[in-house]
Every structure is written in C-alpha cells, then in structure tokens.
Design an enzyme around this catalytic site. Structure first.
Site, PDB file in Angstrom:
ATOM      1  N   ASP A  33       1.640  -2.292   2.746  1.00  0.00           N
ATOM      2  CA  ASP A  33       0.742  -3.619   3.120  1.00  0.00           C
ATOM      3  C   ASP A  33       0.081  -3.201   4.254  1.00  0.00           C
ATOM      4  OD1 ASP A  33      -0.372  -6.458   3.447  1.00  0.00           O
ATOM      5  OD2 ASP A  33       0.695  -6.939   1.764  1.00  0.00           O
ATOM      6  N   ILE A  60      -3.971   1.130   1.515  1.00  0.00           N
ATOM      7  CA  ILE A  60      -4.108   1.858   0.237  1.00  0.00           C
ATOM      8  C   ILE A  60      -5.252   2.780   0.130  1.00  0.00           C
ATOM      9  CG2 ILE A  60      -2.476   0.318  -1.069  1.00  0.00           C
ATOM     10  CD1 ILE A  60      -5.113  -0.678  -2.582  1.00  0.00           C
ATOM     11  N   THR A 100     -11.310  -1.863  -0.821  1.00  0.00           N
ATOM     12  CA  THR A 100      -9.987  -2.250  -1.150  1.00  0.00           C
ATOM     13  C   THR A 100      -9.604  -1.992  -2.762  1.00  0.00           C
ATOM     14  OG1 THR A 100      -9.455  -3.356   0.955  1.00  0.00           O
ATOM     15  CG2 THR A 100      -8.092  -3.534  -0.862  1.00  0.00           C
ATOM     16  N   THR A 125      -7.044  -9.556 -12.895  1.00  0.00           N
ATOM     17  CA  THR A 125      -7.403 -11.109 -13.115  1.00  0.00           C
ATOM     18  C   THR A 125      -8.383 -11.431 -14.421  1.00  0.00           C
ATOM     19  OG1 THR A 125      -8.615 -12.951 -11.947  1.00  0.00           O
ATOM     20  CG2 THR A 125      -9.480 -10.678 -11.484  1.00  0.00           C
ATOM     21  N   ASP A 126      -8.241 -12.891 -14.750  1.00  0.00           N
ATOM     22  CA  ASP A 126      -8.890 -13.299 -15.994  1.00  0.00           C
ATOM     23  C   ASP A 126     -10.307 -13.429 -15.330  1.00  0.00           C
ATOM     24  OD1 ASP A 126      -8.546 -15.677 -14.239  1.00  0.00           O
ATOM     25  OD2 ASP A 126      -8.007 -16.629 -15.920  1.00  0.00           O
ATOM     26  N   GLU A 127     -10.804 -13.327 -14.045  1.00  0.00           N
ATOM     27  CA  GLU A 127     -11.881 -13.479 -13.767  1.00  0.00           C
ATOM     28  C   GLU A 127     -12.939 -12.448 -14.016  1.00  0.00           C
ATOM     29  OE1 GLU A 127     -12.843 -15.075  -9.794  1.00  0.00           O
ATOM     30  OE2 GLU A 127     -10.698 -15.898  -9.521  1.00  0.00           O
ATOM     31  N   TYR A 153     -16.307 -10.258  -5.988  1.00  0.00           N
ATOM     32  CA  TYR A 153     -14.617 -10.222  -6.077  1.00  0.00           C
ATOM     33  C   TYR A 153     -14.258  -9.656  -7.642  1.00  0.00           C
ATOM     34  CZ  TYR A 153      -9.963 -11.781  -7.485  1.00  0.00           C
ATOM     35  OH  TYR A 153      -8.819 -11.554  -8.173  1.00  0.00           O
ATOM     36  N   LYS A 157     -12.698  -6.153  -9.315  1.00  0.00           N
ATOM     37  CA  LYS A 157     -11.437  -6.112  -9.894  1.00  0.00           C
ATOM     38  C   LYS A 157     -11.899  -5.383 -11.373  1.00  0.00           C
ATOM     39  CE  LYS A 157      -7.890  -7.407  -9.253  1.00  0.00           C
ATOM     40  NZ  LYS A 157      -6.698  -6.673  -8.579  1.00  0.00           N
ATOM     41  N   ARG A 217      -9.558 -24.587 -14.640  1.00  0.00           N
ATOM     42  CA  ARG A 217      -8.642 -23.226 -14.438  1.00  0.00           C
ATOM     43  C   ARG A 217      -7.257 -23.386 -15.293  1.00  0.00           C
ATOM     44  NH1 ARG A 217     -12.901 -22.159 -12.903  1.00  0.00           N
ATOM     45  NH2 ARG A 217     -13.869 -21.278 -11.173  1.00  0.00           N
ATOM     46  N   ASP A 275     -21.673 -26.999  -4.110  1.00  0.00           N
ATOM     47  CA  ASP A 275     -20.647 -25.892  -5.148  1.00  0.00           C
ATOM     48  C   ASP A 275     -20.930 -24.690  -4.626  1.00  0.00           C
ATOM     49  OD1 ASP A 275     -19.245 -25.508  -7.238  1.00  0.00           O
ATOM     50  OD2 ASP A 275     -20.755 -25.920  -8.679  1.00  0.00           O
ATOM     51  N   PRO A 277     -21.703 -20.624  -4.846  1.00  0.00           N
ATOM     52  CA  PRO A 277     -22.745 -19.997  -5.939  1.00  0.00           C
ATOM     53  C   PRO A 277     -22.160 -19.264  -6.791  1.00  0.00           C
ATOM     54  CG  PRO A 277     -23.063 -19.535  -3.519  1.00  0.00           C
ATOM     55  CD  PRO A 277     -21.774 -20.329  -3.448  1.00  0.00           C
TER      56      PRO A 277
END
Length: 334
Positions: A33, A60, A100, A125-127, A153, A157, A217, A275, A277
């Site tokens: 880490d 990493i 990263t 991730t499900d994103e 992000y 991924k 979520r 909210d 973006p």
C-alpha cells in the site's frame, strides 16, 4: 498459499486481509500500500501482530518495487484492491486516477506474467456499467451489460478491467474480475456517504445530501464482499467476470434516515446541497451468476449491517478522529 493484497490499508482491502487471516490461518498475506490519503496504517495494527502477515509500503505503479516484491515472495495469487476510488476527487483531479487505476494495474499484470503466470484477481465496481433509470426497477446490471462510464473514476476502473481481460486473451494469464455494489462496514474512510453521515450526526453537524437524495445504490456489507472474493479466487473460472450485489437497494435519503434512527438523532440535521456533476441515478446488480456457479449469497441484511457499522464507529472513535485531525498521515509518513 502466499497472497499479495494491494491497497490493503484501505477499506475493503483491510477487511479482506482480516477475513483471510481468520478463514485461512495457514496462508501468508502480504500487503502493499502506498499509504496515500485513503490508506491508514493504523487500520492494520491487529494484522501486524500475526506472523503470517507482512506489510510493504510501496506504490503499485513503481515497477522496480513491485517486481522486487514478486521476486522475493514467490506469490501464488494477486488480489488488486489498490485504487483511487472517490468520484468527487476524480472529477477534480482525473490524472491520479488514471495513473493508479490503469497503469498500476498494468504493472501488476506484467509482474504476474513475469513471475510464473500467477493467479490474478481484479476488484472492480458496478460503476463501470453507468446507471439505470429510477423508473425501471426491473432492470439490473449483469455481466453482459455494456460498459458505460459516467466519471473519470469509473472510466479508469473500466479501462483496467479491459486491460485485465486483454492479458487473459493475449497471454493466457489466469484472471478473474469482480464488480461489486456499494460496500459499507468497519474502516470505511470518512469521506464516503455512510461514515460521513454517521460521524457528522455524532458531532451534531449538518448532513450534506446531494440533490434530492433519491439516487439509488445497492448496499453490501463488506464481509459478504470478502467472502465472495475468497470464493472467486479459489473456485472462479478464469477469464470470467462476477457481479457481487446485495439486493439492498436504498435511496441515499433512506440510508441517512436509517442512520439517524439508529443514532437517535433528528432529521433536521439533513441539508440538501448542489448535486454532483454526472451523478448516476441508480445502481442495481444481478448476482445470479456468482450464486449459480459458486454458491455465494449475501448473509447480512442492511439494517443489521448498518447497526454493526454504527457500533464499530462508536467503539473505535480514535481511528476516525485521527483521520479527521490528519494525525494518521503523520504516522504513515514515518
């Protein structure tokens, strides 16, 4: 087995380390880490007392350091949790997420190839699927849902996932990917929804809820996620993606209201703010594949898991107070 866990000083990685040390007491677990802002060495204090655990401070993306560790330890498997993961931060500074999450993954894949075609698992991730409409509760993400990212992000991924699958197809590297819904539980960094709201409520501060709070979520208690990854690493089919979800869909507002009820706090603390973006509307995972192939099912319902989480934060105030004060960063830099 000798397993490398990357990003193990973070939320899900640390929970996985504790789960594996307990479930497989003969395994050796090595954690790498970089101890960036979201990595907290204090999180691993109890693991440090286990002779089968080793911590290595490193990035990493540092190929020399990663290769040296692989050469020394002779790993049987690699499980990559290491990632920049906060959507708001990715909107403000995308570059570090690309470095990263994509280049770091490439270094790990290259090391796995170089040092024996080592079993590799990517925690995603499900994103990466984007979002679902609020008025279609019948729709769920499956492993065949096309990638449709909404933030730097999730794009980083998704890019890493594509790279992992390319190494499987091109080089025959034994890989799997898991895509999970929102996790919650112990050691969750205070910037994320549940710990942020929990800590603010304890301190009598406003609870900032994006937009109208109706974004949905699918929540999964972190230990259930750890059990799924353990199963995938040992029994999952190489070259496959497994969705891991809890069937616990809640609006952000429902989550906050439930937290306030558990804490005995008033709803007047809720404050609606501008909210985010590109804020995704709804995430919902269909976990049928992992249930069918590996027999995994979530064991913790949301209300029970949330109470366990609240109790952990109440019993470990020093852990999150050090994060809020910045003291943990001083310790990590020593």
């Amino acid at each position: 087995m000798n397993i490398l866990v990357t990003g193990g000083a973070g939320f899900i990685g640390s929970n996985f380390i504790y789960y594996m040390l307990k479930k497989h007491p003969t395994y050796r677990i090595v954690c790498i880490d970089a101890l960036t802002y979201a990595g907290n060495l204090a999180t691993l204090e109890k693991a440090m007392q286990n002779p089968n655990f080793r911590f290595f401070k490193g990035d990493i993306t540092d190929r020399k350091a990663v290769y040296g560790l692989f050469e020394e330890e002779k790993f049987d498997a690699v499980i990559n949790f290491a990632a920049e993961s906060h959507v708001d931060r990715s909107i403000e500074a995308p570059e570090v997420f690309l470095k990263t999450n994509i280049l770091g993954t490439q270094v790990l894949l290259d090391a796995a190839r170089k040092y024996g075609n080592i079993r590799y698992h990517q925690v995603s991730t499900d994103e990466v699927y984007g979002d679902l409409p609020l008025d279609r509760p019948d729709l769920f993400f499956t492993e065949e849902t096309p990638i449709h990212t909404s933030s730097p992000y999730s794009a980083s991924k998704a890019s890493a996932d594509l790279l992992v699958m390319a190494y499987y197809r091109t080089y025959g590297l034994p890989v799997t990917i898991s895509r999970c819904s929102n996790n919650y539980g112990p050691y969750h960094f205070p910037e994320k929804l549940i710990p942020l709201m929990l800590i603010n409520a304890l301190e009598g501060k406003p609870l900032p809820v994006y937009g109208n709070g109706l974004n949905v979520r699918d929540w999964l208690y972190v230990e259930d996620h750890c059990k799924a990854i353990d199963l995938i690493v040992h029994k999952g089919r190489h070259g496959e993606i497994y969705n891991v979800g809890g069937h616990n869909e809640k609006t952000n507002l429902e989550v906050v209201h439930t937290l306030l009820r558990i804490l005995g706090k008033d709803d007047s603390l809720i404050t609606f703010v501008k909210d985010r973006p590109g804020h995704d509307r709804r995430y919902a995972i269909d976990p049928s594949k992992i249930q069918r192939e590996l027999g995994w099912y979530p064991e913790t319902n949301f209300n029970d898991g949330l109470r366990l989480t609240v109790n952990w934060y109440l019993a470990n105030t020093g852990w999150w107070e050090d994060i809020l004060s910045g003291e943990y960063l001083r310790r990590s830099s020593q």
